[in-house]
Design a protein around this motif. Sequence first.
Motif, PDB file in Angstrom:
ATOM      1  N   TYR A  31       4.115  -4.111  26.554  1.00 32.25           N
ATOM      2  CA  TYR A  31       3.218  -4.868  25.688  1.00 32.25           C
ATOM      3  C   TYR A  31       2.295  -3.903  24.958  1.00 32.25           C
ATOM      4  O   TYR A  31       1.951  -2.849  25.491  1.00 32.25           O
ATOM      5  CB  TYR A  31       2.380  -5.865  26.500  1.00 32.25           C
ATOM      6  CG  TYR A  31       3.203  -6.972  27.100  1.00 32.25           C
ATOM      7  CD1 TYR A  31       3.625  -8.048  26.334  1.00 32.25           C
ATOM      8  CD2 TYR A  31       3.583  -6.924  28.439  1.00 32.25           C
ATOM      9  CE1 TYR A  31       4.405  -9.048  26.871  1.00 32.25           C
ATOM     10  CE2 TYR A  31       4.362  -7.932  28.999  1.00 32.25           C
ATOM     11  CZ  TYR A  31       4.767  -8.984  28.204  1.00 32.25           C
ATOM     12  OH  TYR A  31       5.542  -9.972  28.747  1.00 32.25           O
ATOM     13  N   GLN A  44      10.266 -12.480  17.628  1.00 27.38           N
ATOM     14  CA  GLN A  44      11.463 -13.243  17.271  1.00 27.38           C
ATOM     15  C   GLN A  44      11.359 -13.936  15.916  1.00 27.38           C
ATOM     16  O   GLN A  44      12.368 -14.442  15.407  1.00 27.38           O
ATOM     17  CB  GLN A  44      11.737 -14.292  18.354  1.00 27.38           C
ATOM     18  CG  GLN A  44      12.038 -13.695  19.726  1.00 27.38           C
ATOM     19  CD  GLN A  44      12.099 -14.748  20.805  1.00 27.38           C
ATOM     20  OE1 GLN A  44      12.842 -15.728  20.715  1.00 27.38           O
ATOM     21  NE2 GLN A  44      11.290 -14.576  21.833  1.00 27.38           N
ATOM     22  N   ASN A  79       5.963 -12.337  22.495  1.00 25.96           N
ATOM     23  CA  ASN A  79       7.423 -12.393  22.407  1.00 25.96           C
ATOM     24  C   ASN A  79       7.891 -13.312  21.291  1.00 25.96           C
ATOM     25  O   ASN A  79       8.899 -13.038  20.633  1.00 25.96           O
ATOM     26  CB  ASN A  79       8.014 -12.816  23.753  1.00 25.96           C
ATOM     27  CG  ASN A  79       8.071 -11.655  24.732  1.00 25.96           C
ATOM     28  OD1 ASN A  79       8.989 -10.851  24.699  1.00 25.96           O
ATOM     29  ND2 ASN A  79       7.075 -11.555  25.597  1.00 25.96           N
ATOM     30  N   ARG A 130       1.080 -13.241  26.258  1.00 26.02           N
ATOM     31  CA  ARG A 130       2.346 -12.517  26.381  1.00 26.02           C
ATOM     32  C   ARG A 130       3.510 -13.349  25.845  1.00 26.02           C
ATOM     33  O   ARG A 130       4.444 -12.817  25.247  1.00 26.02           O
ATOM     34  CB  ARG A 130       2.575 -12.113  27.839  1.00 26.02           C
ATOM     35  CG  ARG A 130       1.648 -10.985  28.273  1.00 26.02           C
ATOM     36  CD  ARG A 130       1.896 -10.525  29.703  1.00 26.02           C
ATOM     37  NE  ARG A 130       1.149 -11.334  30.659  1.00 26.02           N
ATOM     38  CZ  ARG A 130       1.681 -12.155  31.554  1.00 26.02           C
ATOM     39  NH1 ARG A 130       3.006 -12.288  31.629  1.00 26.02           N
ATOM     40  NH2 ARG A 130       0.922 -12.837  32.384  1.00 26.02           N
ATOM     41  N   GLU A 131       3.440 -14.658  26.030  1.00 27.87           N
ATOM     42  CA  GLU A 131       4.463 -15.527  25.442  1.00 27.87           C
ATOM     43  C   GLU A 131       4.430 -15.471  23.913  1.00 27.87           C
ATOM     44  O   GLU A 131       5.481 -15.378  23.261  1.00 27.87           O
ATOM     45  CB  GLU A 131       4.257 -16.969  25.897  1.00 27.87           C
ATOM     46  CG  GLU A 131       4.642 -17.248  27.327  1.00 27.87           C
ATOM     47  CD  GLU A 131       4.586 -18.719  27.668  1.00 27.87           C
ATOM     48  OE1 GLU A 131       5.323 -19.140  28.576  1.00 27.87           O
ATOM     49  OE2 GLU A 131       3.811 -19.462  27.035  1.00 27.87           O
TER      50      GLU A 131
END
Length: 211
Positions: free
Chosen positions: A49, A22, A18, A14-15
């Motif tokens: 997600y 970016q 993200n 999940r990190e």
Amino acid sequence: MKNLIIIGARGYGREVYNLALQCEGYKKDYIVKGFLDDKEDALEGFENYPEIIGNVEDYVIQENDIFCCALGSVKWKKHYVEIIGSKGGKFINLIHPTVIVHSNVKLGIGLIAFMYSNISNDCTVDDFVTIQGFVAIGHDSKIGKWCHINAYSFTGGYAILEDEVCLNTRSTVLPNIIVRKGATVGAASLVIKNVKENTTVFGVPAKTLNF
């Protein structure tokens, strides 16, 4: 437009998702297609997600698929990357826009680099290295394949991390030190002498742990 697939849908996955949103290539070079994970319910209870579209072993690579590996374990990162690679899968680099890469740096493939990290001049970073946030890599350092460098870690100039090394959070490797293949440096440790292959060191100064 490529379809990015993230290997691993758990906390670190999940990190990385993200991070992918970016990076400069998002919506220009790629969109995120989903995750590969053998734990089908890994995203239960989490919102916003993409879906888990299968597991690594069974996934059939499609045209325009590209991959990154979001596994915090060096062992399992290597295992699953090699499975996808054997099927012809291609990996990309995900580098946060705040990462500073200085002159003459050589970067391999499959690099994941989080926010505010610094890779100083004349460094070599080999394939499938993970660099967490706020890491500082000193000039002329050599980072071997599969290494995992956790947040706030530091390597001094001319340091060498051989393949499959893990530096845990806030660890420091002094200049000209060699950390041999497969070694692990514990959190907040200070490495002042060379570390032997496949050992774990911890403390200030770092000493070998025997299990």
